[in-house]
Design an enzyme around this catalytic site. Sequence first.
Site, PDB file in Angstrom:
ATOM      1  N   CYS A 162       0.803  -1.312  -0.055  1.00  0.00           N
ATOM      2  CA  CYS A 162      -0.253  -0.046  -0.139  1.00  0.00           C
ATOM      3  C   CYS A 162       0.922   1.332  -0.077  1.00  0.00           C
ATOM      4  CB  CYS A 162      -0.944   0.036   1.227  1.00  0.00           C
ATOM      5  SG  CYS A 162      -1.670  -1.623   1.410  1.00  0.00           S
ATOM      6  N   ARG A 182       1.014   2.143  -5.818  1.00  0.00           N
ATOM      7  CA  ARG A 182       1.305   0.987  -5.086  1.00  0.00           C
ATOM      8  C   ARG A 182      -0.282   0.544  -4.495  1.00  0.00           C
ATOM      9  NH1 ARG A 182       6.139   1.753  -2.356  1.00  0.00           N
ATOM     10  NH2 ARG A 182       5.251   0.387  -0.880  1.00  0.00           N
ATOM     11  N   TRP A 210      -3.770  -1.693  -1.128  1.00  0.00           N
ATOM     12  CA  TRP A 210      -3.857  -2.797  -2.008  1.00  0.00           C
ATOM     13  C   TRP A 210      -4.068  -3.997  -0.987  1.00  0.00           C
ATOM     14  CZ3 TRP A 210      -3.734  -3.919  -7.006  1.00  0.00           C
ATOM     15  CH2 TRP A 210      -3.432  -5.165  -7.341  1.00  0.00           C
ATOM     16  N   ASN A 226       1.412   0.207   6.160  1.00  0.00           N
ATOM     17  CA  ASN A 226       1.792  -0.679   4.987  1.00  0.00           C
ATOM     18  C   ASN A 226       2.374  -1.825   5.240  1.00  0.00           C
ATOM     19  OD1 ASN A 226       2.570  -1.723   2.154  1.00  0.00           O
ATOM     20  ND2 ASN A 226       4.340  -0.347   2.196  1.00  0.00           N
ATOM     21  N   GLY A 227       2.313  -3.059   4.883  1.00  0.00           N
ATOM     22  CA  GLY A 227       3.113  -4.248   5.521  1.00  0.00           C
ATOM     23  C   GLY A 227       2.173  -5.403   5.893  1.00  0.00           C
ATOM     24  N   GLU A 284       8.336 -20.332 -19.272  1.00  0.00           N
ATOM     25  CA  GLU A 284       8.317 -19.004 -19.019  1.00  0.00           C
ATOM     26  C   GLU A 284       9.354 -18.331 -19.488  1.00  0.00           C
ATOM     27  OE1 GLU A 284       6.136 -17.378 -17.769  1.00  0.00           O
ATOM     28  OE2 GLU A 284       6.977 -15.476 -16.694  1.00  0.00           O
ATOM     29  N   LYS A 313       8.844 -14.756 -21.819  1.00  0.00           N
ATOM     30  CA  LYS A 313       9.181 -13.603 -21.533  1.00  0.00           C
ATOM     31  C   LYS A 313      10.108 -12.973 -22.621  1.00  0.00           C
ATOM     32  CE  LYS A 313       7.182 -12.778 -19.053  1.00  0.00           C
ATOM     33  NZ  LYS A 313       6.246 -13.255 -17.945  1.00  0.00           N
ATOM     34  N   GLU A 368       7.340 -12.149 -25.582  1.00  0.00           N
ATOM     35  CA  GLU A 368       6.430 -10.890 -25.591  1.00  0.00           C
ATOM     36  C   GLU A 368       7.211  -9.674 -25.374  1.00  0.00           C
ATOM     37  OE1 GLU A 368       3.908 -11.206 -22.219  1.00  0.00           O
ATOM     38  OE2 GLU A 368       5.507 -12.026 -20.680  1.00  0.00           O
ATOM     39  N   HIS A 371      12.824 -35.466 -30.429  1.00  0.00           N
ATOM     40  CA  HIS A 371      11.712 -36.194 -31.206  1.00  0.00           C
ATOM     41  C   HIS A 371      11.043 -34.963 -32.074  1.00  0.00           C
ATOM     42  CE1 HIS A 371      11.370 -39.454 -28.445  1.00  0.00           C
ATOM     43  NE2 HIS A 371      11.425 -38.670 -27.505  1.00  0.00           N
ATOM     44  N   LYS A 397      -2.329  -5.986 -19.705  1.00  0.00           N
ATOM     45  CA  LYS A 397      -2.247  -6.369 -18.252  1.00  0.00           C
ATOM     46  C   LYS A 397      -3.112  -7.559 -17.958  1.00  0.00           C
ATOM     47  CE  LYS A 397       0.400  -7.081 -14.914  1.00  0.00           C
ATOM     48  NZ  LYS A 397       1.443  -7.774 -15.145  1.00  0.00           N
TER      49      LYS A 397
HETATM   50  C1  F6R Z   1       2.723 -12.820 -19.454  1.00  0.00           C
HETATM   51  C2  F6R Z   1       1.513 -12.448 -18.761  1.00  0.00           C
HETATM   52  C3  F6R Z   1       0.519 -13.076 -19.178  1.00  0.00           C
HETATM   53  C4  F6R Z   1      -0.624 -13.398 -17.971  1.00  0.00           C
HETATM   54  C5  F6R Z   1      -1.752 -13.984 -18.318  1.00  0.00           C
HETATM   55  C6  F6R Z   1      -2.610 -14.241 -17.242  1.00  0.00           C
HETATM   56  O1  F6R Z   1       3.862 -12.029 -18.910  1.00  0.00           O
HETATM   57  O2  F6R Z   1       1.609 -11.479 -17.868  1.00  0.00           O
HETATM   58  O3  F6R Z   1       0.754 -14.209 -19.740  1.00  0.00           O
HETATM   59  O4  F6R Z   1       0.188 -14.347 -17.006  1.00  0.00           O
HETATM   60  O5  F6R Z   1      -2.554 -13.127 -19.179  1.00  0.00           O
HETATM   61  O6  F6R Z   1      -2.989 -13.124 -16.466  1.00  0.00           O
HETATM   62  P1  F6R Z   1      -3.690 -13.334 -14.928  1.00  0.00           P
HETATM   63  O7  F6R Z   1      -2.723 -14.067 -13.895  1.00  0.00           O
HETATM   64  O8  F6R Z   1      -4.025 -11.951 -14.570  1.00  0.00           O
HETATM   65  O9  F6R Z   1      -4.983 -14.257 -15.077  1.00  0.00           O
END
Ligand code: F6R
Length: 610
Positions: free
Chosen positions: A2, A28, A75, A101-102, A481, A485, A488, A504, A605
């Site tokens: 927060c 935050r 948050w 916050n914490g 993963e 990364k 994307e 294979h 996001k």
């Molecule tokens: C990759 C990324 C996306 C999310 C995916 C699921 O860096 O951010 O692949 O992981 O859209 O999002 P959440 O976890 O919010 O359901």
Amino acid sequence: MCGIFGCITMNGNASPIIHASLKRLEYRGYDSVGIATINNGEVAIKKDQGKIDEVHELINLDDMQGNVGIGHTRWATHGAPLKENAHPHVDCTGQIVVVHNGIIENYTELKTELENQNHKFVSKTDTEVIPHLIEETLKKNPTSNVTEAVVETIKRLSGSYALAVISSKEPNKIICARSESPLVIGIGEDATYCASDLTAFLPMTNKAVMINDGELVTLTPNNVEIRRIQDGAEVTRAPTTISWTPEMAVKQGYPHFMIKEIHEQPGILRNTLRAQEHYLDLLSTFLDRATEVFFVACGTSYHACLAASYMFSKLAFLPTYPVYASEFVEQHGKSVNIDSTILAVSQSGETADTLGAVTCSQQRAATILGLTNTVGSTLTRVSRVYIGQQSGPEIGVAATKTFTSQLSVLAQLALKLSTKRGKVSQDEMDYLADRLEALPETVQEIILKQEENVKKLAHKYKDAKIFFFLGRGINTATAYEGRLKLMEIAYVPAIAFPAGESKHGPISLIEPGFPVVFICPRDGQTHKTLVGNIQEMKARGASIISIIEEGDEEIKSMSDDYIEVPKGIPEVLSPIPFVIPLQLLAYYMAVEKGLNPDTPRNLAKSVTVK
Ligand code: F6R
């Protein structure tokens, strides 16, 4: 994660300053907001759930009287984002006011103790114990002042906090203190400020004093006194002049949110290790009873689920099925039933595909469990039980800190279930719990020692047209993963497979110079076979980039480039430290290409469409 802010001025009202400063801290946390001031010896509080602008429109945060005040933008961690859980929180008399916050780890014990002393609680937060403890301390020691009572209270808290306290008993001061959560003091011409970070007061002053763990600060309009909590010794620290622009300050001096968030991981992992026992216990009870368990998620959260399926199998002997949420209905929609348990994992808690899988399962009477970073999200509302991952808001579009914190919660959950089921020896459990506790330091060390090396690696491979990521066992998830990364953020096409699968088919792509990243933990059964897989690739001219443990001379000698992580990481926890170099690689590849890693094209996001 927060935001807290406090302000005490020589002239004029504090509330408009607090409101404007909270706006700058809104990144935050933004699920509720509140301000308290003291005017003519009376406390006034305005707070509500919602974003700052929404709350301001309803209850005008600028018209509160008084030159001293504190504020909070939340948050949610403990307790849903509701008005009663919004800060500031007060004691029974309404005279002691706290923002925090914490995470207070021992709040349940403290709350029970205080309730037995007839204290009345109105929220579900951990924070609310603080004003009541201060009140109780003052009751027992009537000659103490508020500062002394705050010191005594703090000594009873375990966990993390940055807190600010005001009281109508001593209206001309703000008392604040820090342990693990950030706190910084601003010194203006005619006011002093305390805040979670200096973004909050930068437009008013660029003179800042950083507060260390274990310190208590008393602010008056023209003075700042810092003392060590332990022995009361006065601390002298000259203010630093900050030259950051507001834009730099929000990113704490980092060029992008993504790298800031990568660097936040040690702290976030510490937070996550405070994942609430109670919820771990509840969730593990549901999992223990389940006949079939699906882990459902998208993207990075799916990778956390994939890794978790190995954790649950190895530690708790529970078979689980990780499923892409977007495929769940097609794959399992007809068979899921009252005996099925769905653990939905979603950072945002709003991903349409994940919620779609949850709705379908709910209609078929399955049990829904949730793991999310967003308490109050749809996922928390539709889950029978949910647990928060405590990562704080993630602003970079690419998930980084939220991935490692999901893994940390899932590992704790697997350990909890393992204990319940008595599947793993006590020695092994203690060892794993120990290594889990040490992960924040391990991750810190990797960032400190390896960031420059990864930067060089990114420079060397910046023109590579394609990458391979290979891992075995649980680190298949890490390989996926790493690939996601890189694709994307840096727009580099990449392929990931369990290393054993490459022969294979995918190996036919290999030609001289083709970069292949291997994830190579030392512990467990996969190391020997990985050596064979590396040889296969090397024989075909691939450039081998390995992520290895320090001292792994065998793989080091076969690698063109390597990044080392500290020794002694149990395989079952290895995705957490081993993914860090891959996050850094994606970030620096994007930077090398002149891309903005925070806002990759075509991505959002939170993906709220199917
Ligand atoms: C990759 C990324 C996306 C999310 C995916 C699921 O860096 O951010 O692949 O992981 O859209 O999002 P959440 O976890 O919010 O359901």
